[in-house]
Design a protein around this motif. Structure first.
Motif, short mmCIF file in Angstrom:
data_model
loop_
_atom_site.label_atom_id
_atom_site.label_comp_id
_atom_site.label_asym_id
_atom_site.label_seq_id
_atom_site.Cartn_x
_atom_site.Cartn_y
_atom_site.Cartn_z
N TYR A 225 -7.32 -1.19 8.12
CA TYR A 225 -8.63 -1.83 8.25
C TYR A 225 -8.76 -2.67 9.52
O TYR A 225 -9.86 -2.84 10.02
CB TYR A 225 -8.92 -2.72 7.04
CG TYR A 225 -8.88 -1.97 5.73
CD1 TYR A 225 -9.63 -0.82 5.53
CD2 TYR A 225 -8.08 -2.42 4.68
CE1 TYR A 225 -9.59 -0.14 4.33
CE2 TYR A 225 -8.04 -1.75 3.48
CZ TYR A 225 -8.79 -0.61 3.31
OH TYR A 225 -8.75 0.06 2.12
N GLU A 226 -7.69 -3.21 10.03
CA GLU A 226 -7.78 -4.11 11.18
C GLU A 226 -8.41 -3.44 12.39
O GLU A 226 -9.35 -3.97 12.99
CB GLU A 226 -6.40 -4.68 11.53
CG GLU A 226 -5.88 -5.61 10.46
CD GLU A 226 -4.45 -6.03 10.71
OE1 GLU A 226 -4.14 -6.43 11.85
OE2 GLU A 226 -3.65 -5.95 9.76
N THR A 227 -7.91 -2.29 12.75
CA THR A 227 -8.46 -1.57 13.90
C THR A 227 -9.82 -0.98 13.56
O THR A 227 -10.77 -1.10 14.33
CB THR A 227 -7.49 -0.45 14.33
OG1 THR A 227 -6.24 -1.05 14.67
CG2 THR A 227 -8.03 0.31 15.53
N ARG A 228 -9.92 -0.39 12.40
CA ARG A 228 -11.16 0.27 12.00
C ARG A 228 -12.33 -0.72 11.92
O ARG A 228 -13.43 -0.41 12.35
CB ARG A 228 -10.98 0.93 10.63
CG ARG A 228 -12.19 1.74 10.20
CD ARG A 228 -12.02 2.39 8.83
NE ARG A 228 -10.71 3.00 8.66
CZ ARG A 228 -10.14 3.22 7.48
NH1 ARG A 228 -10.75 2.88 6.37
NH2 ARG A 228 -8.96 3.79 7.41
N TYR A 229 -12.10 -1.92 11.39
CA TYR A 229 -13.19 -2.87 11.18
C TYR A 229 -13.20 -4.00 12.20
O TYR A 229 -14.05 -4.89 12.12
CB TYR A 229 -13.14 -3.43 9.76
CG TYR A 229 -13.28 -2.36 8.69
CD1 TYR A 229 -14.17 -1.30 8.86
CD2 TYR A 229 -12.53 -2.39 7.55
CE1 TYR A 229 -14.30 -0.31 7.90
CE2 TYR A 229 -12.66 -1.41 6.57
CZ TYR A 229 -13.54 -0.38 6.75
OH TYR A 229 -13.67 0.59 5.79
N GLY A 230 -12.27 -3.99 13.14
CA GLY A 230 -12.31 -4.92 14.26
C GLY A 230 -12.00 -6.37 13.93
O GLY A 230 -12.75 -7.27 14.28
N TYR A 231 -10.87 -6.59 13.28
CA TYR A 231 -10.45 -7.97 13.02
C TYR A 231 -8.95 -8.10 13.26
O TYR A 231 -8.25 -7.11 13.42
CB TYR A 231 -10.83 -8.43 11.61
CG TYR A 231 -10.03 -7.80 10.48
CD1 TYR A 231 -8.87 -8.41 10.00
CD2 TYR A 231 -10.44 -6.62 9.90
CE1 TYR A 231 -8.15 -7.84 8.97
CE2 TYR A 231 -9.72 -6.04 8.87
CZ TYR A 231 -8.58 -6.66 8.40
OH TYR A 231 -7.86 -6.09 7.38
N ARG B 1 -5.20 -9.86 11.99
CA ARG B 1 -4.48 -10.37 10.83
C ARG B 1 -4.31 -11.89 10.93
O ARG B 1 -4.41 -12.59 9.94
CB ARG B 1 -3.11 -9.69 10.74
CG ARG B 1 -2.18 -10.20 9.68
CD ARG B 1 -2.58 -9.90 8.26
NE ARG B 1 -3.00 -8.53 8.10
CZ ARG B 1 -3.84 -8.12 7.16
NH1 ARG B 1 -4.35 -8.95 6.30
NH2 ARG B 1 -4.18 -6.86 7.08
N LEU C 252 -11.89 -4.34 -2.27
CA LEU C 252 -12.29 -3.10 -1.62
C LEU C 252 -11.78 -1.85 -2.35
O LEU C 252 -12.50 -0.88 -2.52
CB LEU C 252 -11.80 -3.09 -0.17
CG LEU C 252 -12.27 -1.94 0.70
CD1 LEU C 252 -13.79 -1.91 0.79
CD2 LEU C 252 -11.68 -2.08 2.09
#
Length: 131
Positions: free
Chosen positions: A7-13, A15, A107
């Motif tokens: 999710y980090e790369t996909r949703y741009g956030y 950790r 989620l």
């Protein structure tokens, strides 16, 4: 640095982000490379989620004893004791302020708990993003 969660790369956030004198983790679940770890076991998921979040803080140079606040989100009130027990085992000597709330869902339906950590890192020369 990116974490293991897709999710980090996909949703741009990130950790972990260090902002001023604080290090903040994103919401962290027991998500491994092949999916949710420990299906049906809120205690084991909490231990894993705390471990992932603490590893991320350590990767940003922040030791566990700097954690000052924890937040725990559970999808079922019956999981509160198991998640709180895991919290006590991880943070019992540190004793940060803590919040535990029941939420409608996470989620992935297999996710039973999500955690966030906040640490005090002291003065830094400039805010910087970590992983």
């Amino acid at each position: 640095m990116g974490g293991a969660a897709p999710y980090e790369t996909r949703y741009g956030y990130s950790r972990v982000v260090i902002a001023g004198d604080r290090a903040l983790t994103a919401g962290t679940t027991a998500l491994g490379p092949v999916g949710v770890l420990h299906p049906g076991d809120a205690y084991a998921q909490a231990r894993s989620a705390f471990g992932i979040a603490l590893d991320a803080l350590a990767g940003a140079g922040v030791p566990a004893d700097r954690v000052v606040r924890t937040r725990m989100y559970v999808v079922d009130p019956s999981h509160a004791d198991a998640v709180s027990r895991a919290h006590g085992e991880v943070f019992g000597t540190i004793r940060p302020v803590a919040t535990l709330v029941v939420v409608a869902a996470l989620l992935d339906p297999a996710m039973l708990v999500e955690v966030e950590l906040e640490a005090y890192v002291g003065e830094r020369s400039a805010p910087a993003g970590a992983s």
